[in-house]
Design a protein around this motif. Structure first.
Motif, short mmCIF file in Angstrom:
data_model
loop_
_atom_site.label_atom_id
_atom_site.label_comp_id
_atom_site.label_asym_id
_atom_site.label_seq_id
_atom_site.Cartn_x
_atom_site.Cartn_y
_atom_site.Cartn_z
N MET A 1 0.89 -1.35 0.08
CA MET A 1 -0.26 0.17 0.03
C MET A 1 0.83 1.19 -0.07
O MET A 1 1.87 1.60 0.80
CB MET A 1 -0.94 0.17 1.47
N VAL A 2 0.46 2.01 -0.81
CA VAL A 2 1.18 3.44 -1.09
C VAL A 2 0.51 4.24 0.10
O VAL A 2 -0.77 4.58 -0.27
CB VAL A 2 1.36 4.01 -2.38
N ILE A 3 1.11 5.18 0.93
CA ILE A 3 0.48 5.99 1.83
C ILE A 3 0.62 7.32 2.03
O ILE A 3 0.20 8.01 2.81
CB ILE A 3 0.34 5.28 3.25
N GLY A 4 1.69 7.72 1.06
CA GLY A 4 1.64 9.33 0.88
C GLY A 4 3.14 9.50 1.52
O GLY A 4 3.92 8.84 1.80
N GLY A 5 3.43 10.60 1.38
CA GLY A 5 2.38 11.92 0.92
C GLY A 5 2.60 12.20 -0.42
O GLY A 5 2.79 11.56 -1.46
N GLY A 6 2.35 13.52 -0.75
CA GLY A 6 2.20 14.01 -2.03
C GLY A 6 3.30 13.55 -3.12
O GLY A 6 2.71 13.05 -4.32
N SER A 7 4.35 13.64 -2.98
CA SER A 7 5.34 13.48 -3.93
C SER A 7 5.54 11.71 -4.04
O SER A 7 5.67 11.31 -5.29
CB SER A 7 6.91 13.93 -3.22
N VAL A 8 5.43 11.05 -2.85
CA VAL A 8 5.37 9.72 -3.11
C VAL A 8 4.18 9.14 -3.92
O VAL A 8 4.44 8.21 -4.69
CB VAL A 8 5.39 8.86 -1.63
N TYR A 9 3.28 9.71 -3.63
CA TYR A 9 1.66 9.41 -4.47
C TYR A 9 2.07 9.73 -5.81
O TYR A 9 1.57 8.64 -6.80
CB TYR A 9 0.57 10.38 -4.17
#
Length: 159
Positions: free
Chosen positions: A93-101
């Protein structure tokens, strides 16, 4: 790979590294959905967790450009390295933040979106999946109201 995010009506996700409006129902949904998973999180988002500590009952992978030695996490420096690390995990699961999303969304097939019907000022935004031909119309998993704020948990799947 899956992703989980809470968005406001303008698809904002936060300001100054935190959520301006946070609902306990969304936090519970997040805990239940990510429990037992390998999670991919950014260094700044990790620092916003309680005590700046990794989430319990999950394998925490921190995606960062910085050279960092963070206790109890696996550190990686690129989406490709994160993908390699997650190959053996049953659930990622990808859970953030904006750059990682932004970096990891292209690798995701499912996105859990909690739509919080409020519009606080945000400085970070998630792509509006309702306007994207890449994503199917959402399946509504749950709806409710908390503190006068309506919300819905949705599941988007890639076309």
């Amino acid at each position: 790979m899956e992703l989980i995010v809470a968005v406001y009506d303008d698809w904002g996700i936060g300001k100054n590294g935190t959520q301006p409006v946070a609902l306990s129902a969304d936090r519970k949904f997040f805990r239940e959905t990510t429990r037992g998973a390998m999670v991919i999180v950014g260094r700044k988002t990790l620092s916003d967790f309680p005590g700046g500590r990794p989430l319990p009952n999950r394998v925490n992978v921190v995606l960062t450009r910085q050279t960092a030695d963070i206790p109890d996490v696996i550190v990686c420096h690129s989406p490709e390295e994160a993908l390699e690390i997650t190959k053996t995990a049953e659930k990622v699961m990808v859970i953030g933040g904006g750059s990682v999303y932004r970096q990891m969304l292209p690798y995701c097939d499912r996105v859990y979106v909690t739509k919080i019907h409020a519009c606080p000022e945000s400085d970070t935004f998630f792509p509006n999946l309702d306007e994207s031909a890449e994503w199917k119309a959402p399946q509504i998993l749950q709806t409710g109201e908390e503190k006068g704020v309506q919300y819905e948990m949705c599941l988007y799947e890639r076309n």
